[in-house]
Design a protein around this motif. Structure first.
Motif, PDB file in Angstrom:
ATOM      1  N   SER A  71       0.829  -1.206   0.000  1.00 28.90           N
ATOM      2  CA  SER A  71       0.000   0.000   0.000  1.00 28.90           C
ATOM      3  C   SER A  71       0.864   1.257   0.000  1.00 28.90           C
ATOM      4  O   SER A  71       0.620   2.204  -0.760  1.00 28.90           O
ATOM      5  N   ASN A  72       1.893   1.277   0.836  1.00 30.10           N
ATOM      6  CA  ASN A  72       2.781   2.446   0.906  1.00 30.10           C
ATOM      7  C   ASN A  72       3.564   2.635  -0.391  1.00 30.10           C
ATOM      8  O   ASN A  72       3.757   3.769  -0.841  1.00 30.10           O
ATOM      9  N   ILE A  73       4.012   1.540  -0.985  1.00 31.82           N
ATOM     10  CA  ILE A  73       4.747   1.645  -2.249  1.00 31.82           C
ATOM     11  C   ILE A  73       3.827   2.184  -3.336  1.00 31.82           C
ATOM     12  O   ILE A  73       4.221   3.058  -4.118  1.00 31.82           O
ATOM     13  N   ASN A  74       2.597   1.685  -3.379  1.00 32.29           N
ATOM     14  CA  ASN A  74       1.651   2.170  -4.386  1.00 32.29           C
ATOM     15  C   ASN A  74       1.382   3.662  -4.210  1.00 32.29           C
ATOM     16  O   ASN A  74       1.355   4.414  -5.184  1.00 32.29           O
ATOM     17  N   LYS A  75       1.188   4.095  -2.979  1.00 33.47           N
ATOM     18  CA  LYS A  75       0.938   5.514  -2.724  1.00 33.47           C
ATOM     19  C   LYS A  75       2.147   6.364  -3.112  1.00 33.47           C
ATOM     20  O   LYS A  75       2.004   7.412  -3.743  1.00 33.47           O
ATOM     21  N   ALA A  76       3.329   5.915  -2.737  1.00 33.64           N
ATOM     22  CA  ALA A  76       4.541   6.681  -3.036  1.00 33.64           C
ATOM     23  C   ALA A  76       4.804   6.751  -4.538  1.00 33.64           C
ATOM     24  O   ALA A  76       5.163   7.814  -5.063  1.00 33.64           O
ATOM     25  N   THR A  77       4.628   5.642  -5.220  1.00 30.85           N
ATOM     26  CA  THR A  77       4.887   5.660  -6.663  1.00 30.85           C
ATOM     27  C   THR A  77       3.835   6.474  -7.407  1.00 30.85           C
ATOM     28  O   THR A  77       4.164   7.176  -8.360  1.00 30.85           O
ATOM     29  N   ASP A  78       2.591   6.397  -6.962  1.00 34.90           N
ATOM     30  CA  ASP A  78       1.552   7.222  -7.581  1.00 34.90           C
ATOM     31  C   ASP A  78       1.869   8.701  -7.396  1.00 34.90           C
ATOM     32  O   ASP A  78       1.717   9.499  -8.326  1.00 34.90           O
ATOM     33  N   ALA A  79       2.318   9.064  -6.202  1.00 31.66           N
ATOM     34  CA  ALA A  79       2.671  10.460  -5.936  1.00 31.66           C
ATOM     35  C   ALA A  79       3.854  10.896  -6.800  1.00 31.66           C
ATOM     36  O   ALA A  79       3.872  12.017  -7.324  1.00 31.66           O
ATOM     37  N   ALA A  80       4.839  10.012  -6.973  1.00 30.48           N
ATOM     38  CA  ALA A  80       6.001  10.353  -7.793  1.00 30.48           C
ATOM     39  C   ALA A  80       5.599  10.562  -9.250  1.00 30.48           C
ATOM     40  O   ALA A  80       6.065  11.502  -9.906  1.00 30.48           O
ATOM     41  N   VAL A  81       4.742   9.696  -9.754  1.00 25.59           N
ATOM     42  CA  VAL A  81       4.295   9.828 -11.146  1.00 25.59           C
ATOM     43  C   VAL A  81       3.494  11.116 -11.319  1.00 25.59           C
ATOM     44  O   VAL A  81       3.684  11.855 -12.295  1.00 25.59           O
ATOM     45  N   LYS A  82       2.630  11.430 -10.380  1.00 24.96           N
ATOM     46  CA  LYS A  82       1.835  12.667 -10.467  1.00 24.96           C
ATOM     47  C   LYS A  82       2.736  13.900 -10.408  1.00 24.96           C
ATOM     48  O   LYS A  82       2.533  14.856 -11.153  1.00 24.96           O
ATOM     49  N   SER A  83       3.728  13.859  -9.532  1.00 22.82           N
ATOM     50  CA  SER A  83       4.658  14.985  -9.435  1.00 22.82           C
ATOM     51  C   SER A  83       5.446  15.172 -10.715  1.00 22.82           C
ATOM     52  O   SER A  83       5.643  16.299 -11.182  1.00 22.82           O
ATOM     53  N   ALA A  84       5.907  14.078 -11.290  1.00 23.69           N
ATOM     54  CA  ALA A  84       6.674  14.165 -12.537  1.00 23.69           C
ATOM     55  C   ALA A  84       5.784  14.695 -13.663  1.00 23.69           C
ATOM     56  O   ALA A  84       6.240  15.492 -14.486  1.00 23.69           O
ATOM     57  N   THR A  85       4.534  14.265 -13.691  1.00 23.79           N
ATOM     58  CA  THR A  85       3.614  14.731 -14.726  1.00 23.79           C
ATOM     59  C   THR A  85       3.343  16.232 -14.568  1.00 23.79           C
ATOM     60  O   THR A  85       3.356  16.971 -15.545  1.00 23.79           O
ATOM     61  N   LYS A  86       3.146  16.687 -13.330  1.00 22.10           N
ATOM     62  CA  LYS A  86       2.914  18.108 -13.075  1.00 22.10           C
ATOM     63  C   LYS A  86       4.144  18.929 -13.469  1.00 22.10           C
ATOM     64  O   LYS A  86       4.030  19.991 -14.070  1.00 22.10           O
ATOM     65  N   ALA A  87       5.326  18.432 -13.119  1.00 22.42           N
ATOM     66  CA  ALA A  87       6.556  19.139 -13.453  1.00 22.42           C
ATOM     67  C   ALA A  87       6.730  19.248 -14.964  1.00 22.42           C
ATOM     68  O   ALA A  87       7.149  20.278 -15.481  1.00 22.42           O
ATOM     69  N   ALA A  88       6.385  18.178 -15.661  1.00 24.24           N
ATOM     70  CA  ALA A  88       6.512  18.174 -17.118  1.00 24.24           C
ATOM     71  C   ALA A  88       5.551  19.193 -17.736  1.00 24.24           C
ATOM     72  O   ALA A  88       5.902  19.905 -18.695  1.00 24.24           O
ATOM     73  N   LYS A  89       4.361  19.309 -17.192  1.00 22.44           N
ATOM     74  CA  LYS A  89       3.387  20.268 -17.704  1.00 22.44           C
ATOM     75  C   LYS A  89       3.823  21.710 -17.451  1.00 22.44           C
ATOM     76  O   LYS A  89       3.618  22.593 -18.276  1.00 22.44           O
ATOM     77  N   LYS A  90       4.453  21.951 -16.293  1.00 19.51           N
ATOM     78  CA  LYS A  90       4.924  23.303 -15.968  1.00 19.51           C
ATOM     79  C   LYS A  90       6.027  23.741 -16.901  1.00 19.51           C
ATOM     80  O   LYS A  90       6.093  24.886 -17.305  1.00 19.51           O
ATOM     81  N   VAL A  91       6.926  22.828 -17.216  1.00 17.19           N
ATOM     82  CA  VAL A  91       8.046  23.164 -18.086  1.00 17.19           C
ATOM     83  C   VAL A  91       7.554  23.415 -19.517  1.00 17.19           C
ATOM     84  O   VAL A  91       8.032  24.292 -20.203  1.00 17.19           O
ATOM     85  N   ALA A  92       6.586  22.598 -19.934  1.00 17.21           N
ATOM     86  CA  ALA A  92       6.074  22.714 -21.294  1.00 17.21           C
ATOM     87  C   ALA A  92       5.229  23.942 -21.390  1.00 17.21           C
ATOM     88  O   ALA A  92       5.310  24.915 -21.880  1.00 17.21           O
TER      89      ALA A  92
END
Length: 181
Positions: A160-181
């Motif tokens: 459960s913790n790994i799923n939450k952490a990885t989901d958060a990492a993917v969301k953060s990376a996606t948000k960062a990519a959108k900000k740069v673009a």
């Protein structure tokens, strides 16, 4: 008492168990290998696409956007790889347990019968020894059961913790990519 027939049946059962465990092992290796090859292939394809896209870049801002947009899919694929690897290992463990749990129960039953036979055939004090052995066997089985339950809970919490952490990492990376673009 061990007869020729029970010995043959015991050997046949052992071979069946070994065959099942080897089958589980090969299935796990095959699934892991396929997963790794697919992951590697996808990584190479993404790398070639990124190299091609990099060759077409003419502005620094486009370069930043390209780099940022490449991070989220790669991270997402890596997370998927890890989750699938974990699932394969977890399923292998469950399959092994399904094969071995009945054997363990059978061994406990046979041991219980042997202790009862010892109690009857032993002169004075055999009952006391049998009770002590059964008590020790019961305590051991209880400890094994408790350890298995605790392990399952730890695995569930970790998953459960790994799923939450990885989901958060993917969301953060996606948000960062959108900000740069």
């Amino acid at each position: 008492m061990m007869t020729k027939d029970t010995l043959i049946a015991s050997h046949a059962d052992a071979l069946d168990t070994l065959s099942a465990l080897v089958g589980i092992g090969f299935d796990t290796i095959e699934r892991s290998g396929t997963l790794s090859l697919d992951f590697g292939r996808a990584g190479l394809e993404d790398g070639f696409k990124l190299a091609s896209d990099l060759a077409a870049v003419r502005e620094p801002k486009a370069l930043l956007a390209l780099g940022a947009s490449a991070v989220a899919p790669a991270l997402s694929r890596s997370v998927g790889y890890l989750r699938t690897s974990y699932a394969i290992a977890s399923e292998a463990g469950e399959s092994i347990n399904a094969v071995l749990a009945p054997k363990y129960a059978s061994i406990n039953k046979d041991l219980d019968k042997a202790i009862d036979a010892l109690s009857v055939s032993t002169p004075v004090g055999g009952e006391v020894i049998a009770k002590a052995l059964k008590s020790a066997m019961s305590a051991t089985n209880s400890a094994i059961e408790d350890a298995a339950k605790t392990t399952r809970k730890v695995v569930e919490m970790t998953e459960s913790n790994i799923n939450k952490a990885t989901d958060a990492a993917v969301k953060s990376a996606t948000k960062a990519a959108k900000k740069v673009a």
